[in-house]
Design an enzyme around this catalytic site. Structure first.
Site, short mmCIF file in Angstrom:
data_model
loop_
_atom_site.label_atom_id
_atom_site.label_comp_id
_atom_site.label_asym_id
_atom_site.label_seq_id
_atom_site.Cartn_x
_atom_site.Cartn_y
_atom_site.Cartn_z
N THR A 48 0.21 0.56 6.60
CA THR A 48 0.41 -0.42 5.55
C THR A 48 0.81 -1.75 6.18
OG1 THR A 48 1.79 -1.07 3.68
CG2 THR A 48 2.79 0.41 5.27
N GLY A 49 0.26 -2.84 5.65
CA GLY A 49 0.63 -4.13 6.22
C GLY A 49 -0.50 -5.13 6.05
N ARG B 21 -12.72 -9.06 -0.81
CA ARG B 21 -12.07 -8.74 0.46
C ARG B 21 -11.65 -7.26 0.49
NH1 ARG B 21 -6.47 -6.82 1.52
NH2 ARG B 21 -5.99 -7.41 3.66
N VAL B 22 -11.90 -6.62 1.62
CA VAL B 22 -11.46 -5.25 1.82
C VAL B 22 -10.47 -5.22 2.98
CG1 VAL B 22 -12.20 -2.93 2.50
CG2 VAL B 22 -13.58 -4.26 0.91
N GLY B 23 -9.34 -4.57 2.77
CA GLY B 23 -8.33 -4.46 3.82
C GLY B 23 -8.50 -3.18 4.63
N THR C 140 0.82 -1.21 0.00
CA THR C 140 0.00 0.00 0.00
C THR C 140 0.86 1.27 0.00
OG1 THR C 140 -1.60 -1.26 1.24
CG2 THR C 140 -1.71 1.12 1.52
#
Lengths: 342, 342
Positions: B261-262, B238-240, B210
């Protein structure tokens, strides 16, 4: 003297397990706890007929007792939350599941989320059109997928694989929600509004009414869940706070469990549920003080409205709302259901 | 004696504005601040050739300088964040925009969010297939709609109305991302995994990266933004954490701005960005202590990995990650760009 010591030791032997039991039931230690809501900001005293009010009270009592019975039977807080929310999703009274409101283009778009305080596991779904009980799909996402959040067609594909019940779109059609949409369409046409102009929903009372539940089970595990049909006349695949972990739902065994309802955009911007947990964690105040700080100060000052129900890790209840009312029910210290609206 | 007093008063008269200026530049008062990241957990020293590393460093420097220039010209922190993120979205190097990874069914699905610390306004988009710069659409959602979050087709319909640039799906095709997908498909086939079994992504290095930015402008306004192409081989819509306000992005003028981010699922479950803001608000610790508490203790203990970049309201920098590396760049106290990977 020897005999007195022997009696004394014998007494200790018999009393200590009882003392342990008493301690288990004291407010410092987990006890069963259960609280639900059926939406805030939806109720105007003049619109709610005595008959309608009785229907709401009956369904809230049914849901809160059903969830509590699950806890009493020794099952988990997740089971209790899912059970109570499914009852409200299956009722046309609430804006979730069967009673979901209509979007601007006449569809029903459902969102839900669930979280367990032990291990901070969570599941969330948004933009569903055919899932009968979104809360159960959210739980499947949590338990049977590597993900936390799934949306749209992908989420419904996962639902089919998980044997979650799907229904035809017509299942969600109810006359009162359809009429509510037609009324708003008429109003909006009269105003000829552009996108940028409808920041303040004019008919807020028609636009929300999410359901939710928070439970504390015999293992001291908290769980929270929330399910919604969104806002009447919503556009553009709008997602509110209900499926946002940290906004509409949060649970942490170290702090509390929270389920929110209200004007979703404000609840996301403030991360309402997560902030309540943070206040309990970092400031060490009571759950009631934490929910009031976030709802009656932060939310109020920002211009939003709605409310939350919460339980802390000891089963203490927190309730706060700045709307006219919030449908809610909980089990009191004597195991009796309390149902409240205003 | 009278003369000495006169000289003393004259001295005070001349020195005081300078003292005021010095105070303005002191850490207690807002100064320009800018920091970006290009993903964490993506870099293995053995895989990153000197040539590739030089490309990353050059692009990070370009983005951080471009954003800083926006701030120097007197524009807002939002402008700076959008400018830098667009540059990274337009580069095939990062997993956002042009360089987005592929989903399990060979598509590119993009998410982004942006937030301003003044007024806590926010915009978020998820599940996009045709928007060239998701960060700009997130900003339009914030500024030109009544909503915070929009997903899927609805979000792209809004993009068209707002004249946001749409591109054909092929725009996002890049050879290295396609090859990464094929590699994972081959691995997964070999393992014949079931849904419930792939909770731990095996090829994590391939799966995230990201981009994000945090800025503090001359008015003391913070802004933060994050944009992503998700995880290679992701399924089910899928949503992060990137589009989740409170997880991947948060900004509050009273506390700090954060972009994360990760491994997104962990960032959602912990509400990483919101928790950092809460720690600054309620515990009053430094921004560096706050980011380390959340990343090196909470995230680490839960088993997740990744990192954050942050700025507090005075422009102090916070950087923390528990992955092997995190692409990042910031402007130091002398106005010079610092680019770091490990």
């Amino acid at each position: 003297m020897k005999r007195q010591i022997a009696i004394f030791l014998l007494l200790i032997f018999f009393i200590s397990p009882l003392a342990g039991f008493a301690q288990m039931r004291s407010p410092q230690n987990p006890r069963l706890g259960f609280i639900i809501h059926g939406g805030a900001g939806v109720i105007s005293r003049k619109d709610l007929t005595p008959q309608k009010e009785a229907e709401f009270r009956k369904k809230l009592e049914e849901a809160v007792l059903a969830g509590y019975k699950v806890l009493q039977s020794g099952k988990t807080s997740l089971d209790a939350v899912e059970t109570a929310i499914r009852i409200m999703e299956d009722s046309p009274l609430f804006n979730a599941g069967k009673g979901a409101v209509f979007t601007a283009d006449g569809k029903n778009e459902l969102d839900a989320s669930i979280m367990e305080g032990k291990g901070l596991n969570a599941g969330s779904v948004a933009g569903l059109h055919r899932v009968k009980n979104p809360i159960s799909l959210a739980r499947k996402v949590m338990e049977n997928s590597p993900h936390v959040m799934m949306i749209g067609d992908g989420a419904e594909k996962f639902a089919r694989e998980q044997k979650i019940e799907l229904v035809p779109a017509q299942y969600f059609w109810t006359k009162h929600r359809w009429d509510a949409l037609q009324k708003i369409i008429k109003e909006e046409k009269a105003k000829n509004k552009k996108v940028s102009e409808f920041r303040n929903p004019s008919s807020q009372n028609e636009r929300y009414g999410t359901v939710g539940a928070v439970a504390l089970d015999k293992n001291g595990d908290l769980a929270a869940g929330t399910s919604t049909g969104g806002m009447t006349y919503k556009k553009y695949g709008r997602v509110g706070d209900a499926p946002i972990i940290g906004a509409g739902t949060y649970a942490n065994n170290q702090t509390c469990g929270v389920s929110a309802t209200g004007w979703g955009e404000y609840f996301i911007r403030l991360s309402i549920a997560r902030d309540i947990s943070a206040i309990v964690e970092y400031k060490g105040v009571s759950i009631q003080e934490a929910v009031d700080t976030v709802i009656k100060q932060k939310l109020q000052n920002l211009g939003g409205d709605g409310g939350v129900v919460a339980l802390d890790k000891n089963g203490n209840i927190g309730i706060s709302f700045n709307s006219e009312g919030m449908y809610r029910a909980y089990i009191d210290e004597n195991g009796k259901p309390i149902v409240q609206i205003y």
